[in-house]
Design a protein around this motif. Structure first.
Motif, PDB file in Angstrom:
ATOM      1  N   ALA A 185       0.823  -1.212   0.000  1.00 50.46           N
ATOM      2  CA  ALA A 185       0.000   0.000   0.000  1.00 50.46           C
ATOM      3  C   ALA A 185       0.857   1.261   0.000  1.00 50.46           C
ATOM      4  O   ALA A 185       0.383   2.343  -0.324  1.00 50.46           O
ATOM      5  CB  ALA A 185      -0.938   0.005   1.201  1.00 50.46           C
ATOM      6  N   ARG A 234       2.941   7.047  12.755  1.00 43.28           N
ATOM      7  CA  ARG A 234       1.723   6.936  11.970  1.00 43.28           C
ATOM      8  C   ARG A 234       1.029   5.633  12.370  1.00 43.28           C
ATOM      9  O   ARG A 234       1.632   4.765  12.996  1.00 43.28           O
ATOM     10  CB  ARG A 234       2.056   6.912  10.474  1.00 43.28           C
ATOM     11  N   PRO A 286      -0.551   3.011  10.408  1.00 38.03           N
ATOM     12  CA  PRO A 286      -0.959   1.945   9.478  1.00 38.03           C
ATOM     13  C   PRO A 286      -1.044   0.635  10.258  1.00 38.03           C
ATOM     14  O   PRO A 286      -0.456   0.512  11.335  1.00 38.03           O
ATOM     15  CB  PRO A 286       0.159   1.906   8.447  1.00 38.03           C
ATOM     16  N   SER A 287      -1.790  -0.341   9.714  1.00 37.22           N
ATOM     17  CA  SER A 287      -2.067  -1.530  10.520  1.00 37.22           C
ATOM     18  C   SER A 287      -0.799  -2.286  10.907  1.00 37.22           C
ATOM     19  O   SER A 287      -0.715  -2.846  11.995  1.00 37.22           O
ATOM     20  CB  SER A 287      -3.051  -2.441   9.797  1.00 37.22           C
ATOM     21  N   ALA A 323      -3.771   8.627  11.855  1.00 38.43           N
ATOM     22  CA  ALA A 323      -4.133   7.649  10.828  1.00 38.43           C
ATOM     23  C   ALA A 323      -4.370   8.407   9.528  1.00 38.43           C
ATOM     24  O   ALA A 323      -4.851   9.551   9.553  1.00 38.43           O
ATOM     25  CB  ALA A 323      -5.405   6.911  11.226  1.00 38.43           C
ATOM     26  N   HIS A 324      -4.042   7.797   8.390  1.00 34.41           N
ATOM     27  CA  HIS A 324      -4.330   8.448   7.114  1.00 34.41           C
ATOM     28  C   HIS A 324      -5.845   8.682   7.040  1.00 34.41           C
ATOM     29  O   HIS A 324      -6.624   7.809   7.433  1.00 34.41           O
ATOM     30  CB  HIS A 324      -3.846   7.590   5.948  1.00 34.41           C
ATOM     31  N   ALA A 326      -8.029   8.368   4.931  1.00 36.79           N
ATOM     32  CA  ALA A 326      -8.856   7.358   4.257  1.00 36.79           C
ATOM     33  C   ALA A 326      -8.771   5.995   4.940  1.00 36.79           C
ATOM     34  O   ALA A 326      -9.388   5.032   4.499  1.00 36.79           O
ATOM     35  CB  ALA A 326      -8.419   7.231   2.803  1.00 36.79           C
ATOM     36  N   ASP A 327      -8.019   5.901   6.031  1.00 38.01           N
ATOM     37  CA  ASP A 327      -7.763   4.605   6.657  1.00 38.01           C
ATOM     38  C   ASP A 327      -8.711   4.391   7.841  1.00 38.01           C
ATOM     39  O   ASP A 327      -8.391   4.707   8.985  1.00 38.01           O
ATOM     40  CB  ASP A 327      -6.285   4.554   7.093  1.00 38.01           C
ATOM     41  N   GLU A 328      -9.880   3.851   7.545  1.00 36.56           N
ATOM     42  CA  GLU A 328     -10.882   3.628   8.600  1.00 36.56           C
ATOM     43  C   GLU A 328     -10.346   2.673   9.666  1.00 36.56           C
ATOM     44  O   GLU A 328     -10.604   2.836  10.857  1.00 36.56           O
ATOM     45  CB  GLU A 328     -12.164   3.039   7.999  1.00 36.56           C
ATOM     46  N   GLY A 329      -9.614   1.666   9.220  1.00 42.69           N
ATOM     47  CA  GLY A 329      -9.054   0.687  10.162  1.00 42.69           C
ATOM     48  C   GLY A 329      -8.137   1.367  11.173  1.00 42.69           C
ATOM     49  O   GLY A 329      -8.206   1.110  12.374  1.00 42.69           O
ATOM     50  N   GLY A 330      -7.290   2.247  10.673  1.00 44.51           N
ATOM     51  CA  GLY A 330      -6.363   2.967  11.548  1.00 44.51           C
ATOM     52  C   GLY A 330      -7.124   3.830  12.546  1.00 44.51           C
ATOM     53  O   GLY A 330      -6.768   3.917  13.721  1.00 44.51           O
ATOM     54  N   LYS A 331      -8.210   4.455  12.061  1.00 44.94           N
ATOM     55  CA  LYS A 331      -8.988   5.310  12.969  1.00 44.94           C
ATOM     56  C   LYS A 331      -9.675   4.467  14.045  1.00 44.94           C
ATOM     57  O   LYS A 331      -9.859   4.919  15.168  1.00 44.94           O
ATOM     58  CB  LYS A 331     -10.021   6.102  12.171  1.00 44.94           C
TER      59      LYS A 331
END
Ligand SMILES: *Cc1c(COP(=O)(O)O)cnc(C)c1O
Length: 870
Positions: A331, A510, A512-513, A546-547, A549-554
């Motif tokens: 990614a 940051r 990311p997962s 979290a980026h 657009a990154d729902e997972g990160g949020k």
């Protein structure tokens, strides 16, 4: 909403204070505390409210205060002295200048100028043009280059809203804010023509549109940083938005950003040379794939202006290009739809007379599993850069494996990607209190001086840094709660949240997962018991964005915040919104332990743990990135990684378990191991001392920049110079490569004969080899015939290989030849060899460069002096 045009009127300083303007405009202030002191002295309260921003401070001062300062001879003298010191710094002879004068054993060529392209630069929170590690690394690279006198020019974009400011909703959900920056209020200036008009560059886009940009210049000490800005009136609204947000917008916006950075960046450099007389760069460094179009623009220049063919221009460009890959996470790699790239390179951006297929081939994923519909920026980076690297030893290896498909037929070790491990800029990242303490005892003003302090003195510095962090964290927690809608009376608990004497664990990056922010929450009860331990409590301070657009990160952030909201633990674990450089400068030095638990091997290097180490923090980390390389058993702790476990849940369970055990039994046990409650923990301090001494010299960005200069920039400059002004050698090389490619399908190893091995070879036995090969239309000069030998592993692959080049013995009819050579056996154990043919290595930088090889069918393994292992 009303469309408001904002602007900032720059302060006009009284004549006597003119040098103050210079001090504010050169970003060297951000790693020079004495200069910061001058600004602070002007008005300590305002200095705090403007977030230690010199331009903003000067803008906030009433003219009367400026007149008052201008009339104060002591202040005027102090400013003048600081400005003189800055001038000395800017013009002095430093490491690079001594190198350029030609030290014995030094490089043959040192570049006159190096262009360093990056999508983000993290220099100071006052110029928020970064999202995380990549940008901060770029900022540290420029700062260290400045300190070493390396003639770099940075090239990037100026994003009107930077990345984003993070806050939390009541529910702990990340909120993004995009405060608009006014360039006129930033420490940058417009690049102008001699008649005062702003310099602009333009790119023609499909459909007759144009993308125009002006160029801002920041002074990072001695290093200029050029930033392109598309927010200009000549642009249509859509094009004005191109430099709106860092990593913002859809696919097309991202492509336009990268075209502006790469193509526009080269054009900006040309304009910069024209206007200022600066030398043209001999080396171009592409910091991650995003900037890769710079190579295409240089090819276009050579085709258009020097009438080179595509192939010739490609050779010339490759010679001077260095590509750094930063991530093994798919990614993290830019891939664009092929058609979109084709559209954009069908007009002015394409070299004249060159078909789109040549351009598209640069980014084609030609390996197994590659997607024929995409254009891959990392793959293009590798094809356009004759020299490439990863950012730690492990990441170099991982990258060679990841991109091995581009060099089929070669061993992974031979994939031409080397590594230079990242580093951090010590003057930015070592806390001032630590430097002062180091100096107070007569030591050097750095990690070394710090390591020489007595136990009580070192412990006292650590407590000072921890206490400062606790104070800063309380302030931030309070602000965060007010933003979440709490009222002051509810927040009394914050005054005693966190404790300057409790073992403090920091974690920020940051989100990311793969960085696994919430790994520590795997077993909430266990974590609680560690936080609330009656004798050996720990406290944890966490931050990260979290980026958008990154729902997972949020969701990770929300899970974490919800845990910290629990009144039972909220005084021991906090989440601080809006991680940035300013926060990092307090958080990293103040943490006793810096925690990092990525999924190995996805963390290419990581740098925050290095910043902690320089302040005497200990690392507790998965053996990934830089820590895999420099953990030595005494400078911190390694969290065992369950690499082989394929079920991700089970892997997280195992690694979390290991983390809790380490925290409880090793980390906390050692921190609280004292002879008396108030005595310094001797064994802990010895680890701190050892960390400073063992890691101090390695983790420095000055070491990193020297490595880049000596191992990549200087060789790239030598390759560039070898082409000469006529570029004749580039043309010859291109023609030669075309001949070799055209004839390669007839090249093969026909037959190999050996002699001398017998039944029981021993060390010292001579192996004589005769290889019969077909070269078709190629001549012996065009190739190398090599004997590759090494150990044979259980998978029948050669490892630990070495190469003997065979000599040409005889030519036969029909393009057939005999080659011969010998090898003296020097290692015991299972041994094997093979014969292969490569394009002549005298004409290429790496033996795998052209991706061509003709391998013999593997020969039988043999054993030397001992029975085979199998
Ligand atoms: C150092 C730093 C980073 C990079 O952290 P990693 O360890 O590389 O993940 C990110 N953000 C800020 C503000 C930093 O100072």
């Amino acid at each position: 909403m009303r469309a408001i045009r904002r602007f900032t009127v720059r302060t006009v300083l009284p004549e006597a204070l003119a040098p103050l303007g210079e001090l504010a405009l050169n970003l060297r202030w951000c790693w020079h505390p004495e200069t910061q002191d001058i600004f602070q002295a002007i008005d300590p309260a305002v200095w705090e409210t403007v977030g230690h921003d010199p331009e903003a401070l000067l803008g906030a001062l009433p003219p009367a205060r400026l007149d008052e300062l201008a009339a104060d001879p002591r202040f005027v003298t102090r400013v003048a002295e600081a400005a003189n010191e800055l001038h000395d710094y800017l013009s002095g002879s430093l490491w690079y200048q001594s190198l350029a004068e030609g030290t014995p054993g030094g490089p043959a060529a040192v570049p006159r100028s190096i262009a360093y392209f990056s999508p983000e630069f993290g220099i100071t929170s006052v110029l928020p043009q970064y999202s995380g590690g990549l940008g901060i690394l770029a900022g540290d690279h420029l700062k260290s280059a400045s300190d070493l006198g390396v003639p770099i020019v940075g090239v990037g974009l100026l994003y009107r809203a930077g990345y984003f400011r993070q806050s939390l909703s009541r529910e702990g959900w990340q909120q993004e804010h995009y405060p608009v920056l006014d360039p006129n209020g930033l420490p940058i200036s417009l690049l102008r023509e001699s008649d005062g008009t702003p310099v602009t560059v333009s790119l023609a886009l499909p459909g007759g549109r144009h993308l125009h940009a002006r160029i801002w210049r920041a002074a990072v000490g001695r290093v200029p940083l050029l930033m392109l800005d598309s927010d200009v009136e000549e642009n249509e609204p859509a094009e004005r938005e191109v430099t709106g947000r860092l990593y913002g917008g859809g696919t097309e916006t991202r492509l336009l950003q990268e075209l502006l950075l790469g193509v526009g960046g080269v054009r900006a450099l040309r304009a910069y040379s024209r206007v200022t007389g600066a030398p043209a760069p001999e080396v171009f460094h592409t910091n991650e794939g995003h900037a890769g179009f710079l190579g295409l623009e240089r090819i276009r220049e050579l085709v258009a202006e020097q009438s080179l063919t595509w192939d010739e221009a490609l050779e010339a460009v490759r010679a001077g290009t260095v590509f750094t890959t930063h991530t093994p996470v798919p990614a993290g790699i830019d891939r664009f739809p092929r058609d979109l790239v084709e559209q954009h390179f069908s007009g002015e951006l394409a070299p004249p007379g060159v078909g789109a297929d040549r351009i598209l081939a640069l980014g084609a994923e030609t390996y197994e599993g590659g997607d024929p519909g995409v254009f891959n920026m990392a793959v293009m980076g590798l094809r356009l850069g004759q020299r490439a690297n990863g950012v730690s030893l492990l990441h170099g290896d991982v990258s060679r494996g990841m991109f091995a498909g581009l060099w089929p037929g070669f061993d992974q070790d031979e994939v031409p990607i080397t590594s230079i491990t990242n580093g951090v800029h010590a003057p930015t990242w070592v806390a001032r209190e630590a430097l002062a303490a180091a100096e107070s005892e007569g030591g050097a003003r750095d990690w070394e001086g710090l390591s020489r302090l007595s136990d009580p003195a070192l412990w006292s510095v650590r407590r000072t840094l921890r206490a400062k962090l606790v104070e800063d964290a309380r302030r931030r927690v309070r602000e965060a709660w007010l933003e979440r809608g709490a009222s002051e009376p509810e927040l009394g608990w914050i005054d005693s949240a966190l404790d300057p004497d409790v073992l403090t664990i920091g974690f920020a990056r940051r989100v990311p997962s793969y960085k696994r922010l919430t790994l520590m929450l795997r077993d909430p009860a266990r974590l609680k018991s560690l936080l609330l331990h009656p004798e050996r409590p720990i406290q944890i301070i966490v931050a990260g964005k979290a980026h958008p657009a990154d729902e997972g990160g949020k969701r990770f952030i929300q899970d974490f915040v919800r845990f910290t909201d629990d009144p039972e633990v909220r005084h021991r674990i906090v989440f601080l919104p809006n991680y940035d450089i300013a926060m990092a400068q307090t958080l990293l030095p103040g943490s006793d332990v810096w925690l990092n638990n990525p999924l190995r091997p996805l963390e290419a290097s990581g740098t925050s743990g290095m910043k902690a180490a320089l302040n005497g923090g200990l690392n507790l980390s998965i053996l990934d990135g830089w820590w895999d390389e420099w953990y030595d058993g005494e400078n911190g702790w390694a969290i065992p990684t369950a690499d082989g476990v394929t079920d991700p849940d089970r892997r997280d369970d195992l690694e979390a378990q290991a983390l809790y055990d380490l925290l409880e039994n090793q980390v906390a046990a050692r921190f609280y191991d004292r002879e008396a409650p108030s005595a310094p923990p001797a064994r802990w301090i010895s680890m701190v001392r050892h960390t400073l001494q063992s890691l101090g010299p390695k983790v420095l960005a000055s070491r990193m920049v020297r490595d880049y200069v000596l191992n990549l920039y200087a060789p790239a400059a030598a390759s560039t110079r070898a082409l000469g002004p006529s570029l004749e050698p580039a043309k010859e090389l291109a023609h030669w490569k075309a001949t070799v490619r055209a004839g390669w399908h007839d090249v093969r190893v026909d037959h190999v004969e050996s002699e001398g091995l017998g039944d029981a070879p021993e060390i010292g036995t001579n192996l004589h080899l005769r290889a019969f090969v077909s070269l078709g239309s190629l001549a012996p000069d065009d190739v190398d015939v090599q004997l590759v030998h090494g150990r044979v592993g259980s998978d029948d692959q050669l490892t630990d290989t070495a190469v003997v080049t065979l000599h040409h013995a005889e030519a036969y009819e029909g393009g057939r030849h005999r080659y011969e050579g010998q090898l003296t056996l020097s290692r015991t154990g299972a041994f094997g060899y093979s014969v292969r043919i490569l394009p002549s290595t005298a004409k290429t930088v790496s033996s795998a460069e052209m991706g061509l090889v003709a391998n013999a069918v593997a020969s039988e393994p043999a054993a030397v002096g001992a029975p085979p292992l199998r």
